[in-house]
Design a protein around this motif. Structure first.
Motif, PDB file in Angstrom:
ATOM      1  N   THR A   1       0.860  -1.172   0.000  1.00 11.09           N
ATOM      2  CA  THR A   1       0.000   0.000   0.000  1.00 11.09           C
ATOM      3  C   THR A   1       0.901   1.228   0.000  1.00 11.09           C
ATOM      4  N   ILE A   2       0.359   2.345  -0.447  1.00  8.93           N
ATOM      5  CA  ILE A   2       1.118   3.601  -0.404  1.00  8.93           C
ATOM      6  C   ILE A   2       1.521   3.894   1.039  1.00  8.93           C
ATOM      7  N   GLU A   3       0.614   3.651   1.972  1.00 12.14           N
ATOM      8  CA  GLU A   3       0.886   3.918   3.393  1.00 12.14           C
ATOM      9  C   GLU A   3       2.050   3.071   3.896  1.00 12.14           C
ATOM     10  N   GLU A   4       2.089   1.805   3.473  1.00  9.47           N
ATOM     11  CA  GLU A   4       3.178   0.917   3.889  1.00  9.47           C
ATOM     12  C   GLU A   4       4.516   1.437   3.369  1.00  9.47           C
ATOM     13  N   PHE A   5       4.557   1.817   2.079  1.00  2.60           N
ATOM     14  CA  PHE A   5       5.789   2.360   1.523  1.00  2.60           C
ATOM     15  C   PHE A   5       6.190   3.650   2.233  1.00  2.60           C
ATOM     16  N   LEU A   6       5.215   4.556   2.415  1.00  3.08           N
ATOM     17  CA  LEU A   6       5.521   5.833   3.074  1.00  3.08           C
ATOM     18  C   LEU A   6       6.011   5.620   4.502  1.00  3.08           C
ATOM     19  N   ASN A   7       5.520   4.597   5.166  1.00  2.00           N
ATOM     20  CA  ASN A   7       5.984   4.267   6.504  1.00  2.00           C
ATOM     21  C   ASN A   7       7.455   3.862   6.464  1.00  2.00           C
ATOM     22  N   TRP A   8       7.841   3.009   5.523  1.00  2.00           N
ATOM     23  CA  TRP A   8       9.254   2.619   5.378  1.00  2.00           C
ATOM     24  C   TRP A   8      10.104   3.859   5.147  1.00  2.00           C
ATOM     25  N   ASN A   9       9.643   4.726   4.262  1.00  2.00           N
ATOM     26  CA  ASN A   9      10.372   5.944   3.926  1.00  2.00           C
ATOM     27  C   ASN A   9      10.557   6.818   5.170  1.00  2.00           C
ATOM     28  N   ALA A  10       9.489   7.001   5.939  1.00  2.00           N
ATOM     29  CA  ALA A  10       9.544   7.836   7.145  1.00  2.00           C
ATOM     30  C   ALA A  10      10.445   7.211   8.212  1.00  2.00           C
ATOM     31  N   LEU A  11      10.389   5.890   8.359  1.00  2.00           N
ATOM     32  CA  LEU A  11      11.236   5.218   9.355  1.00  2.00           C
ATOM     33  C   LEU A  11      12.717   5.395   9.019  1.00  2.00           C
ATOM     34  N   ILE A  12      13.062   5.333   7.744  1.00  4.03           N
ATOM     35  CA  ILE A  12      14.453   5.567   7.340  1.00  4.03           C
ATOM     36  C   ILE A  12      14.849   7.003   7.666  1.00  4.03           C
ATOM     37  N   ASP A  13      13.968   7.961   7.362  1.00  2.00           N
ATOM     38  CA  ASP A  13      14.268   9.372   7.654  1.00  2.00           C
ATOM     39  C   ASP A  13      14.471   9.607   9.143  1.00  2.00           C
ATOM     40  N   ARG A  14      13.628   8.994   9.968  1.00  2.00           N
ATOM     41  CA  ARG A  14      13.680   9.239  11.411  1.00  2.00           C
ATOM     42  C   ARG A  14      14.752   8.441  12.141  1.00  2.00           C
ATOM     43  N   HIS A  15      14.951   7.172  11.713  1.00  2.00           N
ATOM     44  CA  HIS A  15      15.780   6.259  12.503  1.00  2.00           C
ATOM     45  C   HIS A  15      16.874   5.560  11.717  1.00  2.00           C
ATOM     46  N   GLY A  16      17.033   5.892  10.438  1.00  2.00           N
ATOM     47  CA  GLY A  16      18.012   5.189   9.620  1.00  2.00           C
ATOM     48  C   GLY A  16      17.522   3.788   9.300  1.00  2.00           C
ATOM     49  N   LEU A  17      18.413   2.963   8.796  1.00  2.00           N
ATOM     50  CA  LEU A  17      18.029   1.613   8.399  1.00  2.00           C
ATOM     51  C   LEU A  17      17.511   0.793   9.570  1.00  2.00           C
ATOM     52  N   ALA A  18      18.007   1.060  10.774  1.00  2.00           N
ATOM     53  CA  ALA A  18      17.543   0.318  11.953  1.00  2.00           C
ATOM     54  C   ALA A  18      16.048   0.493  12.183  1.00  2.00           C
ATOM     55  N   GLY A  19      15.477   1.602  11.715  1.00  2.00           N
ATOM     56  CA  GLY A  19      14.045   1.834  11.861  1.00  2.00           C
ATOM     57  C   GLY A  19      13.198   0.845  11.083  1.00  2.00           C
ATOM     58  N   LEU A  20      13.804   0.173  10.095  1.00  2.00           N
ATOM     59  CA  LEU A  20      13.074  -0.800   9.280  1.00  2.00           C
ATOM     60  C   LEU A  20      13.016  -2.177   9.922  1.00  2.00           C
ATOM     61  N   ARG A  21      13.685  -2.331  11.029  1.00  2.00           N
ATOM     62  CA  ARG A  21      13.700  -3.636  11.700  1.00  2.00           C
ATOM     63  C   ARG A  21      12.310  -3.944  12.231  1.00  2.00           C
ATOM     64  N   ALA A  22      11.702  -5.004  11.734  1.00  2.00           N
ATOM     65  CA  ALA A  22      10.313  -5.330  12.092  1.00  2.00           C
ATOM     66  C   ALA A  22      10.135  -5.540  13.589  1.00  2.00           C
ATOM     67  N   THR A  23      11.133  -6.113  14.255  1.00  2.00           N
ATOM     68  CA  THR A  23      10.991  -6.390  15.685  1.00  2.00           C
ATOM     69  C   THR A  23      11.090  -5.125  16.527  1.00  2.00           C
ATOM     70  N   LYS A  24      11.538  -4.044  15.933  1.00  2.00           N
ATOM     71  CA  LYS A  24      11.697  -2.788  16.664  1.00  2.00           C
ATOM     72  C   LYS A  24      10.618  -1.765  16.344  1.00  2.00           C
ATOM     73  N   VAL A  25       9.619  -2.153  15.536  1.00  2.00           N
ATOM     74  CA  VAL A  25       8.624  -1.194  15.073  1.00  2.00           C
ATOM     75  C   VAL A  25       7.954  -0.468  16.223  1.00  2.00           C
ATOM     76  N   GLN A  26       7.517  -1.191  17.239  1.00  2.00           N
ATOM     77  CA  GLN A  26       6.829  -0.530  18.343  1.00  2.00           C
ATOM     78  C   GLN A  26       7.760   0.428  19.069  1.00  2.00           C
ATOM     79  N   HIS A  27       9.012   0.054  19.238  1.00  2.00           N
ATOM     80  CA  HIS A  27       9.980   0.937  19.894  1.00  2.00           C
ATOM     81  C   HIS A  27      10.121   2.241  19.140  1.00  2.00           C
ATOM     82  N   TYR A  28      10.236   2.161  17.816  1.00  2.00           N
ATOM     83  CA  TYR A  28      10.446   3.359  17.013  1.00  2.00           C
ATOM     84  C   TYR A  28       9.170   4.175  16.811  1.00  2.00           C
ATOM     85  N   ARG A  29       8.027   3.521  16.865  1.00  2.00           N
ATOM     86  CA  ARG A  29       6.768   4.253  16.670  1.00  2.00           C
ATOM     87  C   ARG A  29       6.312   4.945  17.944  1.00  2.00           C
ATOM     88  N   GLY A  30       6.778   4.478  19.073  1.00  2.00           N
ATOM     89  CA  GLY A  30       6.328   4.985  20.358  1.00  2.00           C
ATOM     90  C   GLY A  30       6.749   6.355  20.705  1.00  2.00           C
TER      91      GLY A  30
END
Length: 91
Positions: free
Chosen positions: A62-91
């Motif tokens: 979905t566009i939202e899924e892609f935009l989420n990946w894009n935003a996570l990279i902007d905010r947290h670098g590649l580590a933001g894309l780690r699926a097991t860390k999603v809640q940590h980075y979104r919080g």
């Protein structure tokens, strides 16, 4: 004729600093999205190898899924894309 239109550029610089072409991207039937694959798709869109619409169509995102990946990279670098860390980075 190819299923996808010809890219605007022949290659872009990937997340690891090496050239990234359409042939280097994850296969369209990818189901397991590891950090590297997500980052390659984001780099391809950012660099103009694919449009957001082409990437979402190609990978059934979905566009939202892609935009989420894009935003996570902007905010947290590649580590933001780690699926097991999603809640940590979104919080």
């Amino acid at each position: 004729m190819s299923e996808y239109p010809q890219p605007r550029y022949r290659y872009v610089i990937g997340p690891d600093g090496t050239p990234l072409t359409l042939a280097d991207l994850p296969p369209p039937n990818t189901k397991r999205w590891v950090i590297r694959r997500k980052a390659e798709v984001v780099a391809a869109v950012r660099g103009g190898l694919l449009s957001i619409e082409e990437a979402c169509d190609r990978y059934t995102l979905t566009i939202e899924e892609f935009l989420n990946w894009n935003a996570l990279i902007d905010r947290h670098g590649l580590a933001g894309l780690r699926a097991t860390k999603v809640q940590h980075y979104r919080g």
